[in-house]
Design a protein around this motif. Structure first.
Motif, short mmCIF file in Angstrom:
data_model
loop_
_atom_site.label_atom_id
_atom_site.label_comp_id
_atom_site.label_asym_id
_atom_site.label_seq_id
_atom_site.Cartn_x
_atom_site.Cartn_y
_atom_site.Cartn_z
N GLY A 7 4.42 13.62 -11.04
CA GLY A 7 4.30 13.57 -9.60
C GLY A 7 4.33 12.12 -9.11
O GLY A 7 4.54 11.19 -9.87
N CYS A 8 4.16 11.95 -7.84
CA CYS A 8 4.21 10.61 -7.27
C CYS A 8 3.12 9.70 -7.82
O CYS A 8 3.30 8.50 -7.91
N GLN A 9 1.99 10.28 -8.18
CA GLN A 9 0.93 9.49 -8.77
C GLN A 9 1.41 8.86 -10.08
O GLN A 9 1.11 7.71 -10.38
N VAL A 14 1.67 4.40 -10.57
CA VAL A 14 1.65 3.57 -11.78
C VAL A 14 2.52 2.34 -11.59
O VAL A 14 2.14 1.23 -11.97
N ALA A 15 3.69 2.50 -10.97
CA ALA A 15 4.56 1.35 -10.73
C ALA A 15 3.90 0.33 -9.80
O ALA A 15 3.96 -0.88 -10.03
N SER A 16 3.23 0.83 -8.78
CA SER A 16 2.52 -0.05 -7.86
C SER A 16 1.39 -0.78 -8.56
O SER A 16 1.19 -1.98 -8.36
N ALA A 17 0.66 -0.08 -9.40
CA ALA A 17 -0.44 -0.70 -10.15
C ALA A 17 0.08 -1.78 -11.09
O ALA A 17 -0.49 -2.87 -11.17
N HIS A 45 -2.68 6.54 -4.44
CA HIS A 45 -1.69 7.49 -4.95
C HIS A 45 -2.32 8.57 -5.82
O HIS A 45 -1.63 9.48 -6.23
N LEU A 46 -3.60 8.46 -6.12
CA LEU A 46 -4.25 9.45 -6.98
C LEU A 46 -4.23 10.82 -6.32
O LEU A 46 -4.58 10.98 -5.15
N GLY A 47 -3.76 11.80 -7.04
CA GLY A 47 -3.70 13.17 -6.54
C GLY A 47 -2.52 13.45 -5.64
O GLY A 47 -2.37 14.56 -5.14
N LEU A 48 -1.65 12.46 -5.45
CA LEU A 48 -0.49 12.64 -4.60
C LEU A 48 0.49 13.56 -5.30
O LEU A 48 0.87 13.35 -6.44
N THR A 66 8.85 2.72 -1.52
CA THR A 66 8.83 1.55 -0.64
C THR A 66 7.40 1.16 -0.29
O THR A 66 7.04 -0.01 -0.36
N MET A 67 6.59 2.14 0.06
CA MET A 67 5.20 1.85 0.40
C MET A 67 4.42 1.35 -0.82
O MET A 67 3.57 0.47 -0.70
N GLY A 68 4.74 1.89 -1.99
CA GLY A 68 4.08 1.42 -3.21
C GLY A 68 4.40 -0.04 -3.50
O GLY A 68 3.54 -0.81 -3.90
N ALA A 69 5.65 -0.43 -3.26
CA ALA A 69 6.05 -1.83 -3.46
C ALA A 69 5.34 -2.75 -2.48
O ALA A 69 4.87 -3.82 -2.85
N ILE A 70 5.23 -2.30 -1.25
CA ILE A 70 4.54 -3.11 -0.23
C ILE A 70 3.07 -3.25 -0.58
O ILE A 70 2.51 -4.34 -0.49
#
Length: 74
Positions: A7-9, A14-17, A45-48, A66-70
């Motif tokens: 999932g997105c989480q 993970v990529a954002s972290a 992002h947990l549970g997303l 995109t939001m994760g990168a920001i």
């Protein structure tokens, strides 16, 4: 691990972290600061859930990535 598996989480979170921790390390942060940056990067992002369209992970992955990168650099 792909979005289809975790999932997105598992994809965006993970990529954002990793990006947040890597940027912190590149700027001379300590191990503890890198860990804290990673936690901040993933916490929203947990549970997303993943929203596959016709079995493919496409929408809204682009916007979420995109939001994760920001979030990783902000």
């Amino acid at each position: 691990l792909s979005g289809a598996e975790g999932g997105c989480q598992g994809e965006v979170g993970v990529a954002s972290a990793m990006a947040a921790a890597g940027l912190t390390a590149a700027l001379g942060g300590s191990n503890e600061q890198c860990t804290m940056a990673a936690e901040i990067g993933i916490e929203h992002h947990l549970g997303l859930t993943c929203d596959p369209v016709a079995g493919l992970v496409q929408i809204p992955c682009i916007e979420r990535n995109t939001m994760g990168a920001i979030k990783a650099i902000n």
